[in-house]
Enzyme design. Structure first.
Site, mmCIF file in Angstrom:
data_model
loop_
_atom_site.group_PDB
_atom_site.id
_atom_site.type_symbol
_atom_site.label_atom_id
_atom_site.label_comp_id
_atom_site.label_asym_id
_atom_site.label_seq_id
_atom_site.Cartn_x
_atom_site.Cartn_y
_atom_site.Cartn_z
ATOM 1 N N SER A 1 -16.015 24.082 -16.607
ATOM 2 C CA SER A 1 -16.397 24.542 -17.947
ATOM 3 C C SER A 1 -17.846 24.173 -18.231
ATOM 4 O O SER A 1 -18.208 22.991 -18.260
ATOM 5 C CB SER A 1 -15.483 23.919 -19.013
ATOM 6 O OG SER A 1 -16.020 24.101 -20.306
ATOM 7 N N LYS B 1 4.868 13.429 -15.459
ATOM 8 C CA LYS B 1 5.625 14.678 -15.335
ATOM 9 C C LYS B 1 5.838 15.081 -13.877
ATOM 10 O O LYS B 1 6.570 16.028 -13.593
ATOM 11 C CB LYS B 1 4.918 15.782 -16.112
ATOM 12 C CG LYS B 1 4.923 15.521 -17.620
ATOM 13 C CD LYS B 1 4.080 16.514 -18.372
ATOM 14 C CE LYS B 1 4.110 16.198 -19.874
ATOM 15 N NZ LYS B 1 3.551 14.893 -20.204
#
Length: 637
Positions: A314, A408
């Site tokens: 980005s 996760k």
């Protein structure tokens, strides 16, 4: 009722002139009253010489007060220093009175100047403090009524600062020190917390200000849990370290930091571990503009790397962290590079060109629903991106490679977790091969849960929802999560990387899991609002349950096996995990690459299920492109 506003609106010069005339009157009044107190009958003493004595004494007294700066003081902010000036000036005025009396040969007992000095102190000082009270009442009727929790030095400093500001009216202290209960400190009562609700109702309190900056987070959590029941807004003073460093002042109130609600005290980083892979080394951070990556960069810069390579896809995120680091660390060479971790050649060229010695791989797609909706990109970025980074590190002879993993990845129920577990398997396979081929790169991975304030954290969302008047959205009443501050997570990642021997899976101690509903309720209450429920329909903000999102767990886990070992750091553990040899992993990756290229979502899911990831999806395939194609195929039939 007398209206004093026209007087308060006078110019500064006119107010000073008025003060002079009042002081001249008070000098004459104090002299006459002193004579009357001493002699009883003063009628025979009212002579031409007495008027001269009073006049000269008055003029010289005004000159003395002027030289002492009394007329420069603003009555609204009058302090005890003004009383000192009045006392000094009155003593000097008494001396002037004695000299003037002798000069004009006016009869006067020797005790009169002493009595006169006391009366002048009382009259001049009292008049000013009465006027200050009248001014405060006129101008400060709209002040915010507050209680201060903590009657220690910080609380007292805060009370003085708030009085001077004119914006707040401190009504009392709250403190649980029983030796202070019902005492008076700087004119304010000290009450136990059990009486706080009575004080809130009596004085219409708007805010409770927490002034215990030296307290541990565990202690602050206890206090906040008690204050949350009061349903008034709670704010706090800055940390003591910021106050001492001059970064903040005692009266710069702020919202209660969310980490105080967790009650988790951070552990000071070990200097040797923080420096091991950083000091005088060339360090590279992928995903350098993200919430974790940018904090890693800040922590790394503190320990004097030779160069810091920022690798980010980005442009805006890269621009922000580059500008911040260059403004703060001018002595470090910062190298901002745009690039994707899915471009192997770009990675190899970068690491070789700058001679990178340590890599922290933080680049990842981490939002569970977004990866569910974009499966192929999640696999490409999280799994293949990590594999390409690790292979590039081997080719560039990088010394240490640290993967930022997630809770996760443990028995994942979503694609994001499965792709991160695949990333862990990549490092384990490559490290196993490095040990066989004597390659120098040392791999490890660090797992932790949610970080406070990250782009994916629920806390910023809750705060925005509260400011907008609610409701707060929670996926499930019983959902729990582990939380850690971003700085602590970054420090522990760096320290874990320094302890790596090769292929290590490090697990950070996240403390106790937090029920998200409880967190939401506390945030509402500490904002001075009430939770709207069936039992309290007149509450301010409702908590709504939206249902678990695709792939979302009720409870997160940090370990796979039970074979857990403690390390030299109290907050870092290691776990032994099953892994694939590199040949088997490469075969799996080749099939996954082919399936991604053909957009074969059924095959992608089956490969993730067959791999030793423990993947047990709770939902069907959620990829939006795949769903749209399925709809079009059904319509075509």
């Amino acid at each position: 009722m007398i209206r004093f506003e026209p007087i308060w609106q006078l110019s500064r010069t006119k107010k000073q002139i008025l003060s002079v005339f009042i002081d001249l009157s008070l000098v004459s009044f104090s002299l006459y009253l002193a004579l009357w107190i001493r002699l009883g009958d003063t009628f025979d003493l009212i002579t031409h010489e007495l008027f001269l004595t009073a006049g000269v004494t008055g003029v010289i007294t005004v000159v003395i007060f002027t030289k002492l700066g009394l007329y420069r003081a603003i009555l609204r902010y009058l302090t005890a220093h003004a009383l000192y000036i009045i006392t000094l000036g009155s003593v000097m005025s008494a001396i002037v009175l004695a000299v003037t009396t002798y000069y004009f040969q006016q009869f006067m007992p020797r005790s009169v100047p002493v009595i006169y000095a006391g009366l002048l102190i009382i009259s001049c000082g009292g008049a000013r403090f009465i006027i200050r009270a009248m001014v405060s009442k006129t101008f400060n009727d709209d002040r915010i009524n507050v209680l201060i929790y903590g009657a220690g030095s910080s609380g007292r400093q805060l009370a003085v600062a708030l009085r001077a500001s004119g914006k707040y009216k401190v009504r009392a202290f709250i403190d649980e020190d029983k030796t202070l209960t019902n005492t008076i400190i700087i004119g304010l009562q000290v009450k136990p917390i059990q009486e706080a609700q009575k004080l809130i109702e009596k004085y219409h309190i708007d805010q409770v200000l927490l002034a215990i900056p030296k307290a541990s987070r565990a202690r602050r959590k206890e206090v906040l849990e008690q204050l949350a029941e009061l349903s008034v807004e709670v704010q706090t003073v800055p940390d003591m370290t910021d106050i001492v460093a001059g970064i903040a002042s005692i009266d710069q109130l702020k919202e209660v930091p969310i980490e105080d609600l967790l009650g988790r005290d951070s552990v000071s980083p070990q200097q040797s571990l923080m420096e091991a892979n950083i000091k005088n080394k060339i360090v590279m951070v992928t995903g350098a503009g993200g919430s974790i990556g940018s904090e890693l960069c800040r922590q790394i810069a503190k320990y004097a790397p030779r160069k810091l390579v920022l690798f980010e896809v980005s442009e805006f995120a890269l621009y922000q962290i580059d500008r911040e680091l260059n403004a703060t660390y001018s002595n470090i060479e910062i190298i901002p590079l745009l690039g994707s971790v899915q471009r192997f050649h770009r990675l190899v060229t970068t690491m070789q060109s700058f001679g990178v010695q340590t890599v922290y791989h933080a680049a990842a797609y981490k939002h569970v629903p977004m990866v569910e909706f974009n499966v192929i990109e999640g696999v490409r970025n999280n799994t293949f991106g990590t594999y390409y980074c690790a292979k590039a590190a081997i080719e560039a002879k990088v010394e240490s490679f640290v993967l930022i993993s997630t809770d996760k990845a443990v028995r994942p129920t979503n694609v994001m977790g499965a792709t991160k577990r695949m990333a862990e398997l990549a490092l384990q396979a490559l490290d196993d091969n490095c040990q066989l081929t004597n390659n120098m790169t040392r791999f490890c991975m660090v797992r932790f849960g949610n970080v406070l304030g990250s782009s994916g954290s629920v806390i910023p969302l809750f705060k925005r929802q509260i400011s907008n008047g609610g409701p707060l959205t929670v996926t499930h009443p019983e959902i729990t999560r582990y939380f850690m501050t971003i700085p602590e997570a970054a420090q522990l990642v760096i320290q874990a990387g320094a302890m790596a021997e090769g292929g290590d899976v490090f697990v950070l101690d996240m403390g106790h899991p937090v029920r998200i509903t409880d967190l939401a309720e506390k945030l509402i209450k500490l904002s001075g609002l009430e939770v709207k429920t069936d039992d309290n329909p007149r509450g301010d903000i409702e908590i709504k349950y939206s249902g678990l999102r695709p792939g979302e767990k009720l409870f997160e886990e940090l370990l796979i096996g039970d074979n857990v070992k403690q390390t030299a750091h109290e907050r870092i553990m290691t776990a032994q995990e099953v892994y694939l040899p590199e040949s088997d992993y490469n075969a799996l990756l080749e099939q996954l690459d082919f399936a991604c290229h053909n957009m074969d979502h059924e095959k992608i899911r089956q490969l993730l299920l067959d791999a030793p990831t423990g993947f047990k999806p709770t939902d069907g395939i959620g990829d939006l492109v795949w769903k749209q194609q399925s709809i079009e195929a059904s319509n075509g039939e």
